[in-house]
Design a protein around this motif. Sequence first.
Motif, PDB file in Angstrom:
ATOM      1  N   MET A 114      -2.466   4.137  24.471  1.00 61.12           N
ATOM      2  CA  MET A 114      -3.263   4.138  25.694  1.00 61.12           C
ATOM      3  C   MET A 114      -2.368   3.946  26.917  1.00 61.12           C
ATOM      4  SD  MET A 114      -6.515   1.864  24.355  1.00 61.12           S
ATOM      5  CE  MET A 114      -7.310   1.819  25.964  1.00 61.12           C
ATOM      6  N   ALA A 115      -1.397   3.032  26.798  1.00 64.99           N
ATOM      7  CA  ALA A 115      -0.477   2.810  27.912  1.00 64.99           C
ATOM      8  C   ALA A 115       0.378   4.041  28.163  1.00 64.99           C
ATOM      9  CB  ALA A 115       0.405   1.602  27.619  1.00 64.99           C
ATOM     10  N   ALA A 116       0.791   4.714  27.077  1.00 59.68           N
ATOM     11  CA  ALA A 116       1.600   5.927  27.218  1.00 59.68           C
ATOM     12  C   ALA A 116       0.807   7.034  27.897  1.00 59.68           C
ATOM     13  CB  ALA A 116       2.087   6.389  25.841  1.00 59.68           C
ATOM     14  N   ASP A 117      -0.469   7.132  27.546  1.00 64.43           N
ATOM     15  CA  ASP A 117      -1.321   8.153  28.158  1.00 64.43           C
ATOM     16  C   ASP A 117      -1.458   7.902  29.656  1.00 64.43           C
ATOM     17  OD1 ASP A 117      -3.357  10.389  27.851  1.00 64.43           O
ATOM     18  OD2 ASP A 117      -4.622   8.820  28.693  1.00 64.43           O
ATOM     19  N   GLU A 118      -1.609   6.613  30.023  1.00 65.91           N
ATOM     20  CA  GLU A 118      -1.724   6.268  31.442  1.00 65.91           C
ATOM     21  C   GLU A 118      -0.433   6.592  32.180  1.00 65.91           C
ATOM     22  OE1 GLU A 118      -2.536   2.324  34.256  1.00 65.91           O
ATOM     23  OE2 GLU A 118      -2.865   2.247  32.090  1.00 65.91           O
ATOM     24  N   MET A 119       0.699   6.292  31.536  1.00 67.92           N
ATOM     25  CA  MET A 119       1.984   6.577  32.171  1.00 67.92           C
ATOM     26  C   MET A 119       2.192   8.078  32.325  1.00 67.92           C
ATOM     27  SD  MET A 119       5.814   5.626  30.877  1.00 67.92           S
ATOM     28  CE  MET A 119       7.242   6.304  31.741  1.00 67.92           C
ATOM     29  N   ALA A 120       1.791   8.842  31.302  1.00 65.13           N
ATOM     30  CA  ALA A 120       1.938  10.293  31.374  1.00 65.13           C
ATOM     31  C   ALA A 120       1.123  10.859  32.526  1.00 65.13           C
ATOM     32  CB  ALA A 120       1.505  10.926  30.052  1.00 65.13           C
ATOM     33  N   GLN A 121      -0.086  10.319  32.714  1.00 63.71           N
ATOM     34  CA  GLN A 121      -0.927  10.786  33.817  1.00 63.71           C
ATOM     35  C   GLN A 121      -0.266  10.495  35.156  1.00 63.71           C
ATOM     36  OE1 GLN A 121      -3.930  12.595  33.671  1.00 63.71           O
ATOM     37  NE2 GLN A 121      -3.302  12.829  35.799  1.00 63.71           N
ATOM     38  N   GLU A 122       0.365   9.314  35.261  1.00 62.52           N
ATOM     39  CA  GLU A 122       1.067   8.979  36.495  1.00 62.52           C
ATOM     40  C   GLU A 122       2.218   9.947  36.744  1.00 62.52           C
ATOM     41  OE1 GLU A 122       2.239   4.968  35.982  1.00 62.52           O
ATOM     42  OE2 GLU A 122       0.225   4.138  36.303  1.00 62.52           O
ATOM     43  N   GLN A 123       2.935  10.314  35.648  1.00 62.88           N
ATOM     44  CA  GLN A 123       4.035  11.258  35.783  1.00 62.88           C
ATOM     45  C   GLN A 123       3.520  12.626  36.229  1.00 62.88           C
ATOM     46  OE1 GLN A 123       7.289  10.657  35.529  1.00 62.88           O
ATOM     47  NE2 GLN A 123       6.909   8.486  35.163  1.00 62.88           N
ATOM     48  N   PHE A 124       2.362  13.040  35.695  1.00 63.27           N
ATOM     49  CA  PHE A 124       1.766  14.311  36.113  1.00 63.27           C
ATOM     50  C   PHE A 124       1.474  14.296  37.612  1.00 63.27           C
ATOM     51  CE2 PHE A 124      -0.219  15.006  31.657  1.00 63.27           C
ATOM     52  CZ  PHE A 124       1.016  15.418  31.179  1.00 63.27           C
ATOM     53  N   ASP A 125       0.921  13.172  38.088  1.00 62.84           N
ATOM     54  CA  ASP A 125       0.589  13.070  39.503  1.00 62.84           C
ATOM     55  C   ASP A 125       1.843  13.205  40.370  1.00 62.84           C
ATOM     56  OD1 ASP A 125      -2.034  12.702  38.809  1.00 62.84           O
ATOM     57  OD2 ASP A 125      -1.981  10.516  38.985  1.00 62.84           O
ATOM     58  N   VAL A 126       2.933  12.598  39.894  1.00 62.25           N
ATOM     59  CA  VAL A 126       4.188  12.703  40.638  1.00 62.25           C
ATOM     60  C   VAL A 126       4.672  14.143  40.672  1.00 62.25           C
ATOM     61  CG1 VAL A 126       6.639  12.070  40.634  1.00 62.25           C
ATOM     62  CG2 VAL A 126       4.896  10.338  40.200  1.00 62.25           C
ATOM     63  N   LEU A 127       4.597  14.821  39.511  1.00 60.27           N
ATOM     64  CA  LEU A 127       5.043  16.212  39.445  1.00 60.27           C
ATOM     65  C   LEU A 127       4.197  17.112  40.352  1.00 60.27           C
ATOM     66  CD1 LEU A 127       5.726  16.554  35.617  1.00 60.27           C
ATOM     67  CD2 LEU A 127       7.435  16.626  37.429  1.00 60.27           C
ATOM     68  N   LEU A 128       2.899  16.844  40.381  1.00 62.77           N
ATOM     69  CA  LEU A 128       2.016  17.666  41.206  1.00 62.77           C
ATOM     70  C   LEU A 128       2.300  17.489  42.696  1.00 62.77           C
ATOM     71  CD1 LEU A 128      -1.381  17.205  39.341  1.00 62.77           C
ATOM     72  CD2 LEU A 128      -0.092  19.333  39.570  1.00 62.77           C
ATOM     73  N   SER A 129       2.776  16.312  43.056  1.00 62.39           N
ATOM     74  CA  SER A 129       3.029  16.056  44.467  1.00 62.39           C
ATOM     75  C   SER A 129       4.392  16.547  44.924  1.00 62.39           C
ATOM     76  CB  SER A 129       2.931  14.551  44.760  1.00 62.39           C
ATOM     77  OG  SER A 129       3.949  13.847  44.059  1.00 62.39           O
ATOM     78  N   ASP A 130       5.275  16.901  43.964  1.00 62.03           N
ATOM     79  CA  ASP A 130       6.604  17.391  44.319  1.00 62.03           C
ATOM     80  C   ASP A 130       6.530  18.805  44.887  1.00 62.03           C
ATOM     81  OD1 ASP A 130       7.832  15.093  43.549  1.00 62.03           O
ATOM     82  OD2 ASP A 130       8.487  15.824  41.586  1.00 62.03           O
TER      83      ASP A 130
END
Length: 261
Positions: A42-58
């Motif tokens: 669950m924590a990994a899934d949350e972290m992955a979502q955060e990474q996606f958000d960062v990638l989308l904002s780049d």
Amino acid sequence: MTDLSMKLSAYLDGELEAADAEMIEALLESDPAAQAELDALMAADEMAQEQFDVLLSDPVPLALAQKIKSSPVGMAPARPASRPVWGAVAAGLALFIFGGMGGYFVKDQISPSGTVVANAGWLSDIADYHAIYSTQQRHLVEVSAAESDHIVNWLGATVGVDFSIPDLTEFGLSFEGGRLLVAGGKPVAQLMYRDADGAVIALCLQSGESGAAEAAPDFKQQTLKGFDFVSWNGTNAKYVVIGPGGKSGLMDIAALSAREV
């Protein structure tokens, strides 16, 4: 990835048949290691979502933008993608997160002895709350120590655990009051103490599985998100004392709390 890991992942994604889901839920109730692995997923899934958000904002790299601009409208790609690009990104992040159980993700989920934190789920939530509320002065608590009887009745009824407020003055801690938290989707009672230097120590309790009373609590020490924890289980509740990283005497504080709470 083990067979259990695959089943837990499918369980999180809602892809299991009803019978298989019930088997997993029964396993989680009886096997702390399985629950710990689910918490990590669950924590990994949350972290992955955060990474996606960062990638989308780049911003789009210049070379890629130029290539897209030079491609004729409607032109089919030279090679059809075998899977969505975000699937590849997710897979890469999963490998990064779980590869060898090391790196950024795991460093804050490991106890001083090197074992993976068993209850990272609810402890992670406690750490997030403590990072915010421990810096407060006037609004450290919802209900002040002057209304201790109300705190015991209110939080006890809400959490579903009868308790007493431990007297920790021998450790130089004054009881400031209490507040209600939510961790892992369940209510948590938090009792807040402050020492002469202003450091905040909290005792948190949440309802847990009923069990036989232990002659001596099995205390577990761990560090998470910069805070030190000492946790243990009671007959129908689980408890944790949280304090600043490196705070001395936390185990003794937990031991007295366990006797008095």
